[in-house]
Design an enzyme around this catalytic site. Structure first.
Site, PDB file in Angstrom:
ATOM      1  CE  LYS A  79      -4.102   2.248   2.538  1.00  0.00           C
ATOM      2  NZ  LYS A  79      -4.978   1.983   3.927  1.00  0.00           N
ATOM      3  CB  SER A 154      -8.207   3.574   2.005  1.00  0.00           C
ATOM      4  OG  SER A 154      -7.275   2.970   3.642  1.00  0.00           O
ATOM      5  CB  SER A 178      -8.180   0.275   5.375  1.00  0.00           C
ATOM      6  OG  SER A 178      -8.942   1.334   5.398  1.00  0.00           O
TER       7      SER A 178
HETATM    8  N1  GLN Z   1     -13.421   3.510   6.392  1.00  0.00           N
HETATM    9  C1  GLN Z   1     -12.706   3.685   7.349  1.00  0.00           C
HETATM   10  C2  GLN Z   1     -12.546   4.910   7.310  1.00  0.00           C
HETATM   11  O1  GLN Z   1     -12.691   5.798   6.101  1.00  0.00           O
HETATM   12  C3  GLN Z   1     -11.505   2.887   7.041  1.00  0.00           C
HETATM   13  C4  GLN Z   1     -10.498   3.650   6.760  1.00  0.00           C
HETATM   14  C5  GLN Z   1      -9.044   2.885   7.480  1.00  0.00           C
HETATM   15  O2  GLN Z   1      -9.106   0.918   7.710  1.00  0.00           O
HETATM   16  N2  GLN Z   1      -7.752   2.838   6.578  1.00  0.00           N
HETATM   17  O3  GLN Z   1     -11.980   6.032   7.556  1.00  0.00           O
END
Ligand code: GLN
Length: 471
Positions: A79, A154, A178
């Site tokens: 990532k 994400s 994410s």
């Molecule tokens: N969808 C969650 C958010 O927008 C998860 C984000 C993440 O785990 N980085 O915060």
């Protein structure tokens, strides 16, 4: 040779039997990436030189008759929030478009030492804020199972790169789902480890008390190998611990599975609900005991998460001032430079969270929002503690919905936040959770989330292997 078909073991057997060299495998993987990327867009940067150098090192090892390392020759992606020395690292943001990482993250160091072939850096929602990868400053990634749909987020680029067979493994980061949610949407295995199991040194922070790095793979065994490579004590992260605890062995016949009624309520797609119940039924048929449990504070988790996430994010993102590094916009004075660099460098979701977080932390509101959210965290912890007095693991859906259409939720941030309902509680309490492949509905993957007590990742892996053997 098709990288798509291979596991770590498959690659390494092929290398030892000299069916192909690591260089050939890597060239093949890079060709495959070049072919798929125009439609998929899982990658932001391809690290061809790094990949070829690692492949050559593996071939030299084999030529010298040395034993292979755990990840020797294995194509991996990371990532784009994980630093790789001398490689661009954007966190999906225009703010860091030109940022070159000065050093390796701890996890990067570990996979390099284990012989991994780093193919590139994957697309993500800007600074990890999102559930679809559509908040990336560089355009969305597509779901390999259906190019009109999102891969989740994400870490959507990481999940898509594994699902599409561009790589065998990927490292993602999970602050509120994410890793698990994109794993569910893309039909791969994704683990959020226990908070502290993996060092966060060299990871671009979103919300430091929630962030954890973890693996994506197509099989549980491969996810386990990657997890074991990166879960080591690191003095650069004071929250990282040495996991030496003796693991509990629980066979499927003695397994007590908790099914929380709160994870099957309003907002859950009926098809997903049925498929998840059927999957849990497979464990029951194999001899496991199903116990209905309650996690009564679940209803407050999402609100608490978004207060804490935005509060911590607003503090973590203060460093992007346009002066020290990243995007810079000239102005007539220093304040003007800060304002214009941040206004143009950050996208709308990031600005929204900075504003919400700054508000929640400001004098007069801190007790009402931030402190209250921390109290909910304690209550959630108690919910899980009492559940784990009765059961070994907890199962439910990873996501309440199927992979949705690109653009379907972008105009309504609240709808996007609701996708995180079942994943955020684990980040709030630090517990490990894995998303396993339950099956498909209309050719769209569905993930089963399995939750274990702290540092019981091995239990999650053994359940993953059981599920793969039952399917
Ligand atoms: N969808 C969650 C958010 O927008 C998860 C984000 C993440 O785990 N980085 O915060």
């Amino acid at each position: 040779m098709n990288v798509t078909e291979l596991t770590i073991e498959g690659v390494q057997k092929g290398l030892i039997a000299k069916e192909f060299s690591a260089v050939e495998l890597t060239e093949n993987a890079l060709l495959n990436v070049a072919k798929q990327e125009p439609s998929l867009h899982a990658f932001l940067t391809i690290t061809k030189e790094l990949a070829m150098a690692a492949a050559k090192a593996t071939d030299e090892r084999i030529a010298k008759g040395e034993k292979l390392l755990p990840l020797s020759g294995i194509p991996c992606s990371l990532k784009d929030a994980i630093l790789v020395e001398e490689v661009r690292c954007t966190a999906g943001s225009r703010m860091l478009d030109n940022y070159i990482a000065p050093y390796d993250a701890f996890v990067t160091e570990k996979i390099k030492e284990a012989g991994a072939v780093i193919i590139g850096k994957t697309n993500m929602d800007e600074f990890g804020m999102g559930a679809s990868t559509e908040n990336s400053s560089f355009g969305a990634t597509k779901n390999p199972h259906n190019l009109e749909r999102v891969p989740g987020g994400s870490s959507g680029g990481s999940a898509a790169s594994v699902a599409a067979g561009e790589v065998i493994l990927s490292l993602g980061e999970d602050t509120g789902g994410s890793i698990r949610q994109p794993a569910s949407f893309c039909g791969v295995v994704g683990l959020k480890p226990t908070y502290g199991a993996v060092s966060r040194a060299g990871i671009i922070a979103l919300a430091s008390s929630l962030d954890q790095v973890g693996p994506f793979a197509r099989t549980t065994k491969d996810a386990q190998i990657l997890f074991e490579t990166i879960s080591k004590r690191d003095l650069r992260d004071a929250t990282s611990v040495d996991i030496k605890k003796k693991k509990k062995e629980v066979g499927v016949k003695e397994l007590r599975i908790g099914v929380p009624k709160e994870y099957f309520g309003k907002g859950l797609d009926s098809g997903v609900s049925k498929l998840i119940k059927d999957t849990i039924g497979k464990f029951e048929s194999a001899g496991a005991k199903i116990v209905e449990i309650e996690l009564p504070h679940t209803q407050y988790a999402l609100a608490a998460y978004y207060i804490l996430n935005t509060s911590e994010a607003s503090a973590n993102l203060a460093r992007y001032d346009g002066i020290r590094y990243g995007f810079h916009q000239e102005a007539s004075d220093l304040l003007g430079e800060y304002l214009s660099s941040r206004s143009e460098g950050f996208g709308p979701e990031v600005k929204r969270r900075i504003m919400l977080g700054t508000y929640a932390l400001s004098e007069g509101y801190y007790d009402a929002y931030y402190v209250k959210a921390q109290k909910i965290r304690s209550l959630l912890k108690q919910d899980f503690e009492s559940a784990f007095n009765k059961v070994d693991v907890i199962m439910g859906p990873t996501s309440p919905v199927l992979p949705f259409l690109l653009g379907e939720k972008t105009s309504n941030p609240l709808k996007m936040y609701l996708v995180d309902t079942y994943t955020v509680p684990l980040n709030l309490v630090g517990l490990p959770g894995i998303s396993l492949v339950a099956g498909k509905i209309d050719n769209l993957p569905v993930g089963l989330q399995v939750i274990a007590p702290s540092f019981e990742e091995d239990l999650l892996f053994s359940i993953g292997k059981t599920l793969e053997s039952l399917q």
